[in-house]
Each structure stands twice: as C-alpha cells, then as structure tokens.
Design an enzyme around this catalytic site. Structure first.
Site, PDB file in Angstrom:
ATOM      1  N   ARG A  55       0.809  -1.224   0.000  1.00 45.99           N
ATOM      2  CA  ARG A  55       0.000   0.000   0.000  1.00 45.99           C
ATOM      3  C   ARG A  55       0.842   1.274   0.000  1.00 45.99           C
ATOM      4  O   ARG A  55       0.599   2.201  -0.766  1.00 45.99           O
ATOM      5  CB  ARG A  55      -0.891   0.039   1.237  1.00 45.99           C
ATOM      6  CG  ARG A  55      -1.964  -0.967   1.241  1.00 45.99           C
ATOM      7  CD  ARG A  55      -2.472  -1.227   2.652  1.00 45.99           C
ATOM      8  NE  ARG A  55      -3.132  -2.502   2.688  1.00 45.99           N
ATOM      9  CZ  ARG A  55      -2.517  -3.671   2.670  1.00 45.99           C
ATOM     10  NH1 ARG A  55      -1.215  -3.734   2.654  1.00 45.99           N
ATOM     11  NH2 ARG A  55      -3.195  -4.785   2.654  1.00 45.99           N
ATOM     12  N   THR A  56       1.820   1.321   0.900  1.00 48.79           N
ATOM     13  CA  THR A  56       2.554   2.570   1.082  1.00 48.79           C
ATOM     14  C   THR A  56       3.338   2.928  -0.184  1.00 48.79           C
ATOM     15  O   THR A  56       3.310   4.061  -0.649  1.00 48.79           O
ATOM     16  CB  THR A  56       3.501   2.449   2.302  1.00 48.79           C
ATOM     17  OG1 THR A  56       2.722   2.018   3.412  1.00 48.79           O
ATOM     18  CG2 THR A  56       4.165   3.762   2.624  1.00 48.79           C
ATOM     19  N   LYS A  83      24.764  -5.696  -3.038  1.00 49.07           N
ATOM     20  CA  LYS A  83      26.217  -5.904  -3.140  1.00 49.07           C
ATOM     21  C   LYS A  83      26.917  -5.260  -1.944  1.00 49.07           C
ATOM     22  O   LYS A  83      28.133  -5.119  -1.922  1.00 49.07           O
ATOM     23  CB  LYS A  83      26.751  -5.254  -4.425  1.00 49.07           C
ATOM     24  CG  LYS A  83      26.202  -5.841  -5.708  1.00 49.07           C
ATOM     25  CD  LYS A  83      26.808  -5.119  -6.909  1.00 49.07           C
ATOM     26  CE  LYS A  83      26.172  -5.570  -8.199  1.00 49.07           C
ATOM     27  NZ  LYS A  83      26.476  -4.639  -9.312  1.00 49.07           N
ATOM     28  N   ARG A 105      11.606   3.788   3.194  1.00 50.89           N
ATOM     29  CA  ARG A 105      11.195   2.760   4.168  1.00 50.89           C
ATOM     30  C   ARG A 105      12.421   1.910   4.450  1.00 50.89           C
ATOM     31  O   ARG A 105      13.093   1.447   3.528  1.00 50.89           O
ATOM     32  CB  ARG A 105      10.079   1.896   3.609  1.00 50.89           C
ATOM     33  CG  ARG A 105       9.828   0.672   4.475  1.00 50.89           C
ATOM     34  CD  ARG A 105       8.558  -0.037   4.150  1.00 50.89           C
ATOM     35  NE  ARG A 105       7.403   0.707   4.620  1.00 50.89           N
ATOM     36  CZ  ARG A 105       6.184   0.172   4.744  1.00 50.89           C
ATOM     37  NH1 ARG A 105       5.973  -1.082   4.435  1.00 50.89           N
ATOM     38  NH2 ARG A 105       5.172   0.902   5.167  1.00 50.89           N
ATOM     39  N   HIS A 133       5.767   5.816  11.450  1.00 48.85           N
ATOM     40  CA  HIS A 133       5.183   5.709  10.104  1.00 48.85           C
ATOM     41  C   HIS A 133       4.208   6.892   9.978  1.00 48.85           C
ATOM     42  O   HIS A 133       2.997   6.710  10.007  1.00 48.85           O
ATOM     43  CB  HIS A 133       4.471   4.361   9.984  1.00 48.85           C
ATOM     44  CG  HIS A 133       4.054   3.987   8.607  1.00 48.85           C
ATOM     45  ND1 HIS A 133       4.173   4.822   7.518  1.00 48.85           N
ATOM     46  CD2 HIS A 133       3.509   2.828   8.124  1.00 48.85           C
ATOM     47  CE1 HIS A 133       3.714   4.205   6.448  1.00 48.85           C
ATOM     48  NE2 HIS A 133       3.307   2.998   6.788  1.00 48.85           N
TER      49      HIS A 133
HETATM   50  C1  NCD Z   1       2.230  -1.121   8.304  1.00 51.34           C
HETATM   51  C2  NCD Z   1       3.731  -1.015   8.236  1.00 51.34           C
HETATM   52  O1  NCD Z   1       4.363  -1.448   7.283  1.00 51.34           O
HETATM   53  O2  NCD Z   1       4.247  -0.427   9.170  1.00 51.34           O
HETATM   54  N1  NCD Z   1       1.585  -1.305   7.086  1.00 51.34           N
HETATM   55  C3  NCD Z   1       1.363  -0.233   6.265  1.00 51.34           C
HETATM   56  O3  NCD Z   1       2.208   0.589   6.025  1.00 51.34           O
HETATM   57  N2  NCD Z   1       0.117  -0.115   5.746  1.00 51.34           N
HETATM   58  C4  NCD Z   1       1.769  -2.059   9.335  1.00 51.34           C
HETATM   59  C5  NCD Z   1       2.156  -3.506   9.240  1.00 51.34           C
HETATM   60  O4  NCD Z   1       3.058  -3.897   8.516  1.00 51.34           O
HETATM   61  O5  NCD Z   1       1.530  -4.276   9.966  1.00 51.34           O
END
Ligand code: NCD
Length: 311
Positions: A55-56, A83, A105, A133
């Site tokens: 999703r993100t 690498k 991320r 997040h």
């Molecule tokens: C979350 C994450 O990656 O921190 N998911 C997200 O971004 N929608 C929560 C999760 O992984 O459970």
C-alpha cells in the site's frame, strides 16, 4: 511547513491540521475523471524501499504522479544494496541525480533521520523499523475526521502488537496532538518496556474499553519481527485480543473499525468484521493517496496553491 516529515512527534497541531485540510482540498481531485494536477511538474520524487510494502509504496507513487512529479522507484532487492552498498552511498547517488524528495522505508529505526543529513531534498519517512510511520497516522486521522468529525475528545483504542508497531507510535503522538484520547490494548509481552513519555493510557483488557471507544484500530501481529514466543497460541491471542463479530456488537453504534493492513484475517480481526460497513480499511487505502499528495505538495511547493492556477 518543515523540510522533512520524519516523525509525527515533530508536528505541531497547526502543521497536522494544515496537512489534513490540504488533503481534504486535494480529495476533490480524486473524484474527477482526470486526476492529475501540474503542481510538481519538473520535480523528482524517489521511492527508496528497503523493506517490503504494498500500500505505502503504491500510494506514494500514485500521489507523486497525480501531482505530475517524475517518480523513480528504487527497491533494495536487485540494486547495489545487495552488493553491500551503504545507505550513505545510496543517498549520495540519489543526491547526484537531483532528487527533490526521497521517500524512504527502512528496517532500521532512525534511518530516515540519517538520510536527512546527507541529502539536500526533503525526506519522508515511509516506515522505519519499529519507530514511526507518520503518513499512515495522518491518513488514519484523515479517515477518522471524515467519518466522525473533529477528533477533540474522541476515544481511540489501538489493539495488538504495539511492541513492533511504528503505526501505533505515530498514531499515539498525532492523535494526542489533535486532542483525541488514546488507549493502547495489548498483552504485556507486546508492549514496549519504556512507555513513560507516550501520551496515552494502557490496558490489558480489550473488553473493558470496547464500549467506550469511538474508534477501534487493530494492529497486525508482526511475525517477521518476532524472535521469540510472545503469546501461547494464535487461538489464545484471538480469543483475548481479536476483534470478532461478538465484540463488534459491543462497540457503540457509530464506532468505526480500522486496520492499516496487511491483515492476518482470522487472527487479530475476523474476516466478516474486516469487510463490514463499519470497517474503514479500504477507505484508508484510498485516503492514503490523498494524504501523501498533501505531504509531497506541502514539502515541495508549499507556497503555490494546491489546486487552481494553470490546470
Ligand atoms: C504497516 C507497516 O508497514 O508499518 N503497514 C502499512 O504501512 N500499511 C503495518 C504492518 O506492517 O503491519
């Protein structure tokens, strides 16, 4: 508006409301047949993902494209990171390519903060380890505001694997800033040891807080971050901390059910609850694009109007 979005703890109430109100304006565009605005034409947004994401990553890409930015998607798998290239050298490469914003991320808490020291552009934290997040918390607050109105005095219960959840930490700070009262519910083994500075209540008893909640937000049990056994069995966990139809029935009539995804259906949330009319799970994904548009817009071109001008 600040240069980076690293943590919701850095956001003042005015900053947070500006992002949510801007997202509300931009939501109008999502309803049009042509969803694109020229606002970030000529700007480059790099999505730098060292951890898995559905999703993100997709929603940051959609958000940047709807604002007409050029988007470069970088995933650590298949790059020189495998690498052994360091985060700093990767950052310097992005810098050399003229990235105006880097969405990162990373599995290490604090990685976006380090990156912010190495690049000239804006850094957006899209999830760092078990730390924060911020755009998830912003899209959650946006979804709550749309369903319930002003968040002042609203009672939000966040249930589950708080220990490993960057979503929980970002939500606690942001919701507190917006005037909501947050209660975290989890087994003692899934709560962080030092929570002294978290502005929220803690309970081990889901049933005791259910009837007093305007929002119940379920968290995924993050098996991939667990190196030990935190609860006796999946069945036992669901029995005490899962949201099933019976518990849903004991929530106030107007209360909503949230989950950031991905879900363990049948574990922290029953399938029929995830799919019911009071669940905002799909809406949260839609709202994610709008909120990320607002963040990119405010960081990269805060002085020009979001909509209007030469469309
Ligand atoms: C979350 C994450 O990656 O921190 N998911 C997200 O971004 N929608 C929560 C999760 O992984 O459970």
């Amino acid at each position: 508006m600040m240069r980076h979005l690293l943590s919701t703890a850095d956001l003042s109430r005015d900053d947070a409301l500006l992002i949510l109100d801007t997202a509300e304006q931009l939501a109008q565009v999502s309803g049009r047949s042509i969803k694109k605005l020229p606002t970030l034409r000529g700007r480059t947004v790099v999505n730098l993902f060292f951890e898995d994401s559905t999703r993100t990553r997709i929603s940051f890409e959609a958000a940047a494209k709807r604002l007409s930015a050029d988007v470069i998607n970088f995933s650590a798998k298949g790059s020189s990171v495998s690498k052994g290239e360091s985060l700093k050298d990767t950052a310097l490469t992005l810098q050399a390519m003229g990235a105006d914003a880097v969405v990162i991320r990373h599995g290490a808490s604090g990685a976006p903060h380090r990156l912010a020291n190495w690049v000239d552009g804006s850094v957006v934290n899209a999830g760092d380890g078990t730390h924060e997040h911020p755009t998830q918390a912003l899209l959650d607050a946006f979804t709550m505001r749309r369903r319930l109105g002003d968040l002042d005095g609203r009672r939000v219960t966040i249930v589950g694997d708080v220990l490993h959840s960057r979503v929980a930490r970002s939500n606690v700070h942001l919701l507190h800033t917006l005037g909501a009262e947050v209660t975290l519910v989890a087994p003692p083994t899934l709560l962080p040891v030092a929570m002294g500075d978290w502005p929220c209540e803690v309970s081990y008893d889901f049933d005791a807080v259910l009837s007093k909640s305007d929002v119940v937000m379920m968290l995924r049990v993050q098996h991939e971050r667990m190196n030990a056994s935190y609860f006796p069995s999946a069945r036992e966990y669901s029995r005490r901390y899962g949201l099933d139809p019976e518990r849903l029935g004991r929530m106030p009539e107007e209360a909503i059910v949230m989950h950031p995804g991905p879900m363990n259906r049948g574990m922290e949330i029953a399938a029929e609850v995830a799919d019911c009319a009071r669940s905002t799970i799909v809406e949260q994904v839609t709202n994610g694009v709008t909120v990320r548009m607002a963040v990119l817009y405010l960081l990269l071109s805060g002085s020009e109007p979001a909509i209007g001008g030469n469309q």
